[in-house]
Design an enzyme around this catalytic site. Structure first.
Site, PDB file in Angstrom:
ATOM      1  N   MET B   1       0.849  -1.029  -0.044  1.00  0.00           N
ATOM      2  CA  MET B   1      -0.132  -0.165  -0.105  1.00  0.00           C
ATOM      3  C   MET B   1       0.890   1.118   0.037  1.00  0.00           C
ATOM      4  O   MET B   1       1.995   1.009   0.246  1.00  0.00           O
ATOM      5  CB  MET B   1      -0.994   0.104   1.400  1.00  0.00           C
ATOM      6  CG  MET B   1      -2.035  -1.170   1.287  1.00  0.00           C
ATOM      7  SD  MET B   1      -3.171  -0.976  -0.307  1.00  0.00           S
ATOM      8  CE  MET B   1      -4.158  -2.273   0.158  1.00  0.00           C
ATOM      9  N   CYS B   2       0.134   2.326   0.017  1.00  0.00           N
ATOM     10  CA  CYS B   2       0.884   3.518  -0.393  1.00  0.00           C
ATOM     11  C   CYS B   2       0.386   4.554   0.841  1.00  0.00           C
ATOM     12  O   CYS B   2      -0.600   4.325   1.132  1.00  0.00           O
ATOM     13  CB  CYS B   2       0.897   4.291  -1.535  1.00  0.00           C
ATOM     14  SG  CYS B   2       1.477   2.763  -2.811  1.00  0.00           S
TER      15      CYS B   2
END
Lengths: 257, 257
Positions: B1-2
């Protein structure tokens, strides 16, 4: 008019030395004060640093001068506006995507009475003749090869045709690359030098600075530097002939019939 | 994820304070170490700074933290790779041109079993699900409106449809802007705050740093900051609802039926 600087090499190399001299022309040793830009390919990736400020006063240029980014394909530009205001969207190099690769373009010259309207795939964002010419080049390449990049001889041949048509409108020196091929077209003024073993020291014209490349290289390195006018005063630069389109690969220039 | 960070305002504003906290999450207060990027619109022009290094160690991030670029539309991203290697071409934000404007996109999430092949106008350069989704969004917008940008209600409506289709593949929080409109889609997690008069002091979560905005603003300024999770601990952030698409203009969020 503007000035161009390009680099193509067989191993990722930093352009700090050449850019040091080149950036001085953006307001100190010459009057190209209307913005500047530099594009670095790293693999298929590409970073562009731009500023509408003169390169000698630009904090971004100052950062680039001191931060060595290693790249095999570099295109830089300092601008002296002939068409289009001094704003960010008119700073070269310009970038678009074609065939799943980024293409980067910078232009030195001036295309007169040049008002193309029939943009289809690529539309200019700013209002320079240069960006319009770039959009037309990609547009035509895409029409000829809709899906995939053709072999280099075919690409060279079509690009040569498009270039010739555009060059009829005025001065059209340019650098164009997708990180795999590096094209340099001379309309009036463009020179290059190939540095390879045995490497020697080079001294900048625009600043009293010398670098001994023999200390920084390995014997198999080869670096071509292309610029509007030579950047060093103790090396022999080769002028590209007006009308000539070169494609650099691994630091060596090629031409196809 | 970011993680995502965006800013939209009614007057060009620098993002240094928010970016200071956000960049810490790229390896210090959180583990999003696989590259980062930030895009600033200045009029129609756009500058993107990218690095495949973690933002806490990146000299480019260090430069951006200390160099105030004033912009009305900013999109930033720190990456924790789920799909695609840690290389420059996989760093967000991505950029393409459509209707003579640059479009910039950054994504937080993960689209599963997502292998679109039918790219026509826009092809991905890297190999992330995010860039593929971005290409499909622009592709579809272009199909619906081939020549010119439609009125914002129409744009919103079609973008909403495309977004919904893509969001069925997985987590799809994103920020998207062309420097005129600023879209924020929440699939699982995205919050915003609107700062306007009377301005007060804000304190970062990721670093002990306070800024008193009343000293830096005029009474008519309005700034929206959008982030995956709140950046300050003494202000009230509004969560965007899952499935909601907002369009920010002049620092205010809007929705259309």
């Amino acid at each position: 008019m503007c000035q161009l600087l390009g680099m193509n090499c067989n191993v990722p190399t930093d352009i700090c030395f050449s850019f040091e001299g080149f950036a001085k022309r953006g307001g100190k040793t010459d009057d190209h004060r209307d913005g500047w830009g530099i594009a670095f390919f790293e693999g298929k990736g590409c970073r562009i640093f731009l500023d509408a400020k003169p390169s000698i006063f630009s904090p971004v240029a100052d950062f680039v001068r001191h931060y060595p980014i290693h790249s095999t394909h570099v295109i830089a530009h300092i601008r002296k506006a002939t068409q289009g205001e001094v704003i960010l969207e008119n700073c070269h190099p310009f970038r678009r995507e074609l065939w799943g690769r980024y293409w980067v373009f910078a232009h030195n010259g001036d295309l007169k009475d040049f008002h193309p309207k029939d943009f289809n795939f690529y539309q200019p964002v700013g209002n320079t003749d240069s960006e319009k010419a770039f959009c037309l080049i990609l547009e035509r390449l895409r029409e000829c090869f809709p899906q995939n990049k053709p072999p280099k001889e075919k690409l060279y041949s079509i690009l040569g045709e498009i270039t010739q048509t555009l060059a009829e409108k005025g001065t059209f020196n340019y650098l164009l690359s997708d990180g795999e091929h590096f094209f340099a077209h001379c309309s009036t003024k463009l020179s290059y030098i190939v540095r390879q073993a045995p490497f020697a020291a080079a001294h900048l014209i625009d600043q009293d600075m010398t670098v001994d490349f023999s200390e920084l290289t390995t014997p198999s390195d080869r670096v071509a530097v292309i610029a509007t006018t030579p950047l060093t005063d103790n090396e022999v630069w080769t002028p590209i002939l007006p009308g000539e389109l070169l494609v650099f690969q691994d630091g060596l220039p090629h031409k196809f019939p």
